[in-house]
Design a protein around this motif. Structure first.
Motif, PDB file in Angstrom:
ATOM      1  N   GLU A  18       0.831  -1.207   0.000  1.00  0.00           N
ATOM      2  CA  GLU A  18       0.000   0.000   0.000  1.00  0.00           C
ATOM      3  C   GLU A  18       0.869   1.263   0.000  1.00  0.00           C
ATOM      4  N   LYS A  19       1.974   1.228   0.739  1.00  0.00           N
ATOM      5  CA  LYS A  19       2.866   2.388   0.793  1.00  0.00           C
ATOM      6  C   LYS A  19       3.503   2.649  -0.569  1.00  0.00           C
ATOM      7  N   ILE A  20       3.949   1.595  -1.237  1.00  0.00           N
ATOM      8  CA  ILE A  20       4.537   1.756  -2.571  1.00  0.00           C
ATOM      9  C   ILE A  20       3.491   2.252  -3.556  1.00  0.00           C
ATOM     10  N   ALA A  21       2.274   1.708  -3.453  1.00  0.00           N
ATOM     11  CA  ALA A  21       1.197   2.112  -4.359  1.00  0.00           C
ATOM     12  C   ALA A  21       0.897   3.598  -4.232  1.00  0.00           C
ATOM     13  N   LYS A  22       0.865   4.087  -3.002  1.00  0.00           N
ATOM     14  CA  LYS A  22       0.518   5.482  -2.745  1.00  0.00           C
ATOM     15  C   LYS A  22       1.663   6.433  -3.058  1.00  0.00           C
ATOM     16  N   GLU A  23       2.881   6.074  -2.650  1.00  0.00           N
ATOM     17  CA  GLU A  23       4.005   7.010  -2.740  1.00  0.00           C
ATOM     18  C   GLU A  23       4.775   6.914  -4.045  1.00  0.00           C
ATOM     19  N   LYS A  24       4.784   5.756  -4.697  1.00  0.00           N
ATOM     20  CA  LYS A  24       5.605   5.569  -5.887  1.00  0.00           C
ATOM     21  C   LYS A  24       4.786   5.299  -7.152  1.00  0.00           C
ATOM     22  N   ILE A  25       3.835   4.389  -7.062  1.00  0.00           N
ATOM     23  CA  ILE A  25       3.138   3.946  -8.274  1.00  0.00           C
ATOM     24  C   ILE A  25       2.140   4.987  -8.780  1.00  0.00           C
ATOM     25  N   ILE A  38       7.771   1.836 -17.623  1.00  0.00           N
ATOM     26  CA  ILE A  38       7.747   2.061 -16.184  1.00  0.00           C
ATOM     27  C   ILE A  38       9.130   2.482 -15.720  1.00  0.00           C
ATOM     28  N   ASP A  39       9.172   3.455 -14.837  1.00  0.00           N
ATOM     29  CA  ASP A  39      10.439   3.939 -14.318  1.00  0.00           C
ATOM     30  C   ASP A  39      11.223   2.795 -13.690  1.00  0.00           C
ATOM     31  N   ALA A  40      12.497   2.705 -14.026  1.00  0.00           N
ATOM     32  CA  ALA A  40      13.346   1.613 -13.547  1.00  0.00           C
ATOM     33  C   ALA A  40      13.446   1.588 -12.023  1.00  0.00           C
ATOM     34  N   ALA A  41      13.384   2.755 -11.392  1.00  0.00           N
ATOM     35  CA  ALA A  41      13.488   2.811  -9.931  1.00  0.00           C
ATOM     36  C   ALA A  41      12.308   2.110  -9.270  1.00  0.00           C
ATOM     37  N   GLY A  80      -2.604   1.483  -6.624  1.00  0.00           N
ATOM     38  CA  GLY A  80      -1.765   2.587  -7.080  1.00  0.00           C
ATOM     39  C   GLY A  80      -2.006   2.878  -8.547  1.00  0.00           C
ATOM     40  N   ASP A  81      -1.855   1.864  -9.377  1.00  0.00           N
ATOM     41  CA  ASP A  81      -2.161   1.997 -10.801  1.00  0.00           C
ATOM     42  C   ASP A  81      -2.102   0.617 -11.448  1.00  0.00           C
ATOM     43  N   LEU A  82      -3.212   0.200 -12.028  1.00  0.00           N
ATOM     44  CA  LEU A  82      -3.279  -1.125 -12.646  1.00  0.00           C
ATOM     45  C   LEU A  82      -2.374  -1.210 -13.868  1.00  0.00           C
ATOM     46  N   GLY A  83      -2.253  -0.116 -14.617  1.00  0.00           N
ATOM     47  CA  GLY A  83      -1.428  -0.127 -15.815  1.00  0.00           C
ATOM     48  C   GLY A  83       0.020  -0.443 -15.507  1.00  0.00           C
ATOM     49  N   ILE A  84       0.549   0.149 -14.438  1.00  0.00           N
ATOM     50  CA  ILE A  84       1.931  -0.109 -14.048  1.00  0.00           C
ATOM     51  C   ILE A  84       2.095  -1.546 -13.555  1.00  0.00           C
ATOM     52  N   VAL A  85       1.181  -1.999 -12.713  1.00  0.00           N
ATOM     53  CA  VAL A  85       1.265  -3.364 -12.190  1.00  0.00           C
ATOM     54  C   VAL A  85       1.228  -4.391 -13.319  1.00  0.00           C
TER      55      VAL A  85
END
Length: 380
Positions: A18-25, A38-41, A80-85
Motif C-alpha cells: 500500500e505504501k509503494i502504491a501510494k508514494e511511488k506507483i 515504467i520507471d526503472a526505480a 496505485g495503478d493497474l497499468g503499471i502493475v
C-alpha cells in the motif's frame, strides 16, 4: 470453515504494498502511460521486495506464497495503478504455469529462470468461441506445429522475450508450447485509445511459424489439466488486481464527493450521489469476498476451485466497469480530464476485461463446468 482473517505476515506485506502504491506507483501513472514504460526505480524497488516473484516456486528463487496472501498484495499494489502493475517485467501469468508445472516441463523452462530481466507473455487460444478464435490457428505437422494468424490482445506482448501458448490444434487436442525465439513473432501494438498502455499490450502475429517438438511442454490430457490449474490461479490474481482498482476508485470518489459542493451543500447529501457511492462500495466488497474465497479454494486444491475462480473474475469484470464508470460520472465534467485519475481508471478497466475474457465467455466456461459436474453428480 474458511477464515478471512489476515495473518501478521500478510498484514505486513500488504502494508508495504500500500505504501509503494501510494508514494511511488500512483504519482507515476500518467508518465508511465504517456511514455509506455515504467520507471526503472519503481521496478527495482518492487523486485527487491520480491513482489515480482510471489507466485514462483522456491526452487525458482520465488516466494511461493499462498494465493490468499498474493491477492492481498496484488490488490494493494493495483490500487496505485493497474497499468503499471500489469506492465511489470518478469514471467507474469506464466508464473502460474511454472507454479503448477509438470516435471517433464521443468528443463524446457529453465532458460527463463536464469535470465534476470526476461519477460514472458501468456497467449491463451484454447477457447474457440472467443472473438479472435478464427484469426490464429495451430496446425499439426509430423515434426511439430505451425502457428499462423494474429492473436487477441495480450499484455506484455511488446516486451516479451518468451511466449507460452496454450492452444488446441486443428483436431482439438490441447497443447502447451514454449516460444523462445522472438524472431518467429511480430507485435502489433494495442489501440492508443485504450488503457493499460504501460503494460505492453499488443497482438501477436505469426506467419507460418514453426514450433518443433522440443518446444512442446505438454499435450493431450496432461496439457488440459495443466492449463486448467494454471488458469484458475491466473483468474484469481487478475480478479484481485481489479479489486485494487475498484478500491482506489471508491476511495477517491468518496473523498471527492464528501468535499465538493453544489447549490450550497455537499453533493454527498444528494440522494442520487449517496446511492451511487453505496452501490460502488457494495460491488467492491462483493468482488473482494469472491476473490478471497476463490484464493482459499485454490490453495486447498478443492475440486470446485476452478468454478470459484471463474465466478470471482466474472464478478470482478462486472464490478470494476461499474465502479470506474461511476467514478467518472460522480466527478462530472472533471471525470474526463486527465488531471484527475478516474478517466484513466475507467480506460484501464475496459482494457483489463478485454484481455481476460468478457463476461459472456466466462459464463460459458462456468456453465460448461456445471454441466460436466452434473454428469458426475457434483453440486453446482
Amino acid at each position: 470453515m474458511i477464515s478471512f482473517q489476515p495473518t501478521e505476515e500478510e498484514i505486513e506485506f500488504t502494508s508495504v504494498a500500500e505504501k509503494i502504491a501510494k508514494e511511488k506507483i500512483r504519482p507515476a501513472a500518467h508518465v508511465s502511460e504517456n511514455e509506455r514504460k515504467i520507471d526503472a526505480a519503481i521496478i527495482d524497488e518492487i523486485a527487491e521486495l520480491g513482489f515480482l516473484s510471489l507466485e514462483l516456486p522456491e526452487d525458482w528463487d520465488g516466494l511461493e506464497l499462498p494465493l490468499i496472501s498474493q491477492v492481498q498484495i496484488m490488490s494493494a499494489l493495483s490500487s496505485g495503478d493497474l497499468g503499471i502493475v500489469q506492465g511489470l517485467p518478469g514471467l507474469g501469468d506464466v508464473a502460474s504455469f511454472i507454479r503448477k508445472k509438470p516435471e517433464q516441463a521443468v528443463s524446457k523452462l529453465e532458460q527463463a529462470e536464469h535470465d534476470a530481466w526476461s519477460t514472458a507473455a501468456f497467449l491463451d487460444i484454447t477457447n474457440r468461441d472467443a472473438p479472435w478464435a478464427n484469426q490464429l490457428v495451430v496446425n499439426t505437422r509430423a515434426d511439430g506445429y505451425v502457428l499462423h494468424g494474429v492473436s487477441q490482445p495480450v499484455r506484455l506482448a511488446c516486451f516479451a522475450d518468451y511466449i507460452l501458448v496454450a492452444a488446441r490444434d486443428a483436431d482439438g487436442v490441447p497443447v502447451v508450447l514454449w516460444l523462445d525465439e522472438p524472431a518467429v513473432w511480430r507485435v502489433k501494438e494495442g489501440d492508443v485509445r485504450l488503457g493499460l498502455l504501460a503494460s505492453g499490450v499488443g497482438r501477436l502475429s505469426f506467419d507460418q511459424a514453426f514450433v518443433g517438438k522440443d518446444q512442446v511442454l505438454a499435450s493431450g490430457e496432461k496439457a488440459a489439466d495443466w492449463i486448467a490449474n494454471a488458469r484458475t490461479r491466473i483468474y484469481v490474481l487478475q480478479a484481485a488486481k481489479e479489486v485494487g482498482l475498484m478500491q482506489a476508485a471508491l476511495e477517491y470518489t468518496t473523498a471527492y464527493t464528501a468535499e465538493r459542493k453544489a447549490f450550497g451543500q455537499e453533493i454527498a447529501k444528494f440522494q442520487g450521489v449517496s446511492f451511487r457511492v453505496a452501490k460502488m462500495a457494495i460491488e467492491t466488497r462483493i468482488a473482494n469476498h469472491l476473490v478471497w474465497r476463490a484464493a482459499v479454494k485454490a490453495d486447498r486444491m478443492d475440486d470446485d476451485a476452478q468454478k470459484w475462480a471463474m465466478q470471482a473474475l466474472y464478478r470482478a469484470h462486472r464490478s470494476v466497469r461499474y465502479v470506474t464508470d461511476s467514478a467518472v460520472q460522480m466527478l462530472g465534467g472533471h471525470g474526463y480530464v486527465q488531471e484527475y485519475p478516474v478517466e484513466k481508471w475507467m480506460r484501464d478497466a475496459q482494457a483489463q476485461t478485454m484481455l481476460y475474457g468478457r463476461e459472456q465467455m466466462l459464463l460459458n466456461q462456468y456453465g460448461e463446468q456445471i454441466l460436466i459436474g452434473a454428469k458426475e453428480g457434483a453440486t453446482p
